[in-house]
Design an enzyme around this catalytic site. Sequence first.
Site, PDB file in Angstrom:
ATOM      1  N   GLY A 180       0.845  -1.191   0.000  1.00 22.97           N
ATOM      2  CA  GLY A 180       0.000   0.000   0.000  1.00 22.97           C
ATOM      3  C   GLY A 180       0.879   1.240   0.000  1.00 22.97           C
ATOM      4  CG  ASP A 181       1.697   5.654  -1.710  1.00 20.57           C
ATOM      5  OD1 ASP A 181       2.665   5.777  -0.939  1.00 20.57           O
ATOM      6  OD2 ASP A 181       1.566   6.351  -2.736  1.00 20.57           O
ATOM      7  CB  ALA A 182       2.878   6.809   2.816  1.00 18.55           C
TER       8      ALA A 182
END
Length: 723
Positions: free
Chosen positions: A249-251
Amino acid sequence: MTPDIDELLGRMSRRDKLDQLQIVWKQDLGEAAALARRGIGALFWPGNAADTNELQRVARGESPHRIPLLIGLDVVHGQRTTFPIPLAQAASFDPEIARRDAEVSAAEARGAGVTWTFSPMIDVSRDPRWGRVAEGFGEDPLVTARFGAAKVHGYQGDDLAAPTSIAATAKHFVGYGAAEGGRDYNTVDMSEQRLRNAYLPPFQAAVEAGAASVMAAFNTLSGVPMHANRRLLRDVLKDEWGFGGVVVGDAEGVVELARHGVAASPSDAIALALRAGVDIEMGGHVLGDDGEPFADADAVDDAVLDEAVRRVLRLKAALGLFEDPFVDAAAEPLAPTADTRAAARTAAERGAVLLSNGGDLLPLAAGTRRILLAGPYATSPDHLGAWVQHFAERAGTLEDAVRAEFPDADVTVLPGAGFTGADPALQQQVVEALPGHDVVVLALGEPSDLSGEAASRSDLRLPGDQEALVHAVADAGVPFVVVLENGRPLDLSGWFGRATAVLEAWHGGLEAPTAIARLLSGAASPGGRLPMAFPRSVGQVPEYDAHERTGRPATIGAQGPLSMTDWQLAGPGNVAEHFTSKYLDLDLGPLLPFGHGLSTTRFELTDLRIETPEIAAAEVLAGARIGVSLTVTNTGERDGDDVLLLFVRDEVASIAPAVRRLAGFERVTLPAGTSRTIRFELDRGSLGFWTNDPAGEHVVEPGAFTVSVSDGTTTLATGLTAR
Ligand code: BGC
């Protein structure tokens, strides 16, 4: 020794498994070590090899299952040696530049203990308002696919376990570059055919190149946030394409599903994301710092959890981390070498694009003795670009590089203008200093922090009063060169025609100053092309080459009125061809199209031949290839590079085709007076397309095609029939 993964999995508790599914950033080494001791799966790089070794020692020696850590870091265009921004690399039209950048980055990063990077960024980017266009490879799916694959090969090499390899992450899956209004993190809504034909192909190419991981994008796609997009993450990426790596996942992107409004709470968000196909959450919300799981054991079933953990463990095994997670801290690469600098300089030179060259002003005449250098980039050290490591080697200044490149010249340096504010006195100084100089070089642009993440702009003109400086020098009637450094296509229309020559150097990285000085002197020859159009006005974006055909294409733009009503007086108008797709107050098309770029020599294209002018569509679909060749000759006096772009136009199809689509490209270096024959191959990807049905397919339809090759200056075309 690498354990049997299923046997290891069998020994892990549910909590142990959940801990493998997150990456956390901790500035404090003690806090990071405590997480490693508990058995967390991944941590961001702590800042040096010795600390990384210490974290791995704790993970291998003290954690419940002795599982080594993944150590993540964004190494987007350099670790210690910063290369030009990816958009500039794309302008080279030479994927070897990107492969070499990634290879240098991987060696520098792995030598410091990094094992996993969040790059390449392969979001097709057609809206220059979006600051992240700097991180990608521009507007074209094929260019993006080839450069993305080259980056993957460069980072990963032949063996992920090698001491010079790191795992690559293709990001951001998918559609992130199509945010409405070019505003970062904004909504994306697109048809299946556009997704399949333009935005997914670079990701498929990265998967085929062996990318170890893929990152989910922050955006929604047609209403479904990508971190919860089961159809794309599971059905397409993992099942249809057979991607066996890790989806990260992205941040904070997983817990932001609650903000998107598709999950009631962060814990629902985590369950939703894992079920949709995210394997690793970035942020550390799966198990809190207290080690408590996010939700009831029931929210995600065991099979989903095991599949994710298996992917993570397989990646660790492929990286050789169970065998040896340590690096030689004494040998940590801390500074660029002569070799890595040379590679960065070559990249900066090859990515530069000669936008105009009135009176053949470039390269500067051999006898140039008095140079006036002005503008904010004359003395600014800000050449590294948007995604720069705070510890990377800093670049020098253009002033120093020009003095070194022209040792016999007198170089006068004046500020001329700032990146912010307005100071007419600075322009006046330049105007007063003009007499007595052979040439004026204005070094202008957009500082690095105006592009990159969360750096969308609604105004694409040069910031500050830089345009005023151009006009002041142009008003004085002297020939002058503008050198641009920027992270995105800019709106140059306010002054472009007034400059004698314009060289687009982008944010060219560590060696940008030397590269620019050599391009000015002729020691290097500019041969890049624009990987993304430069608009006439921000009002016309997105404005890209492979746009779909409309029912009312305009053939003439705003050419001045024959007769005008009041409302048309708002702009120059176009009453000769009124009901067409255009802006009343703009000429047609971008100011500088995709593929634009001049040379300091001349090229001739001849003998375009297609080997199979007629072929069965079914044969192409089954894998047949069609050779297309032509000859390119350097008819000028200087050695130089030409870039050949192969386009296909589908004349009639079941969905409105693009006006033309790029089907190949090749950069050719040719000494003066020499020729080369170039051969391309068209395949099912070049002639076919995805239909618009979510359950659709890739088809090659019978019909007529126009095949053309262009180097931006000359275009040759021929026909092809698919029966
Ligand atoms: C960016 C990603 C990046 C991540 C980790 C996010 O804000 O969107 O591209 O990999 O941060 O640094």
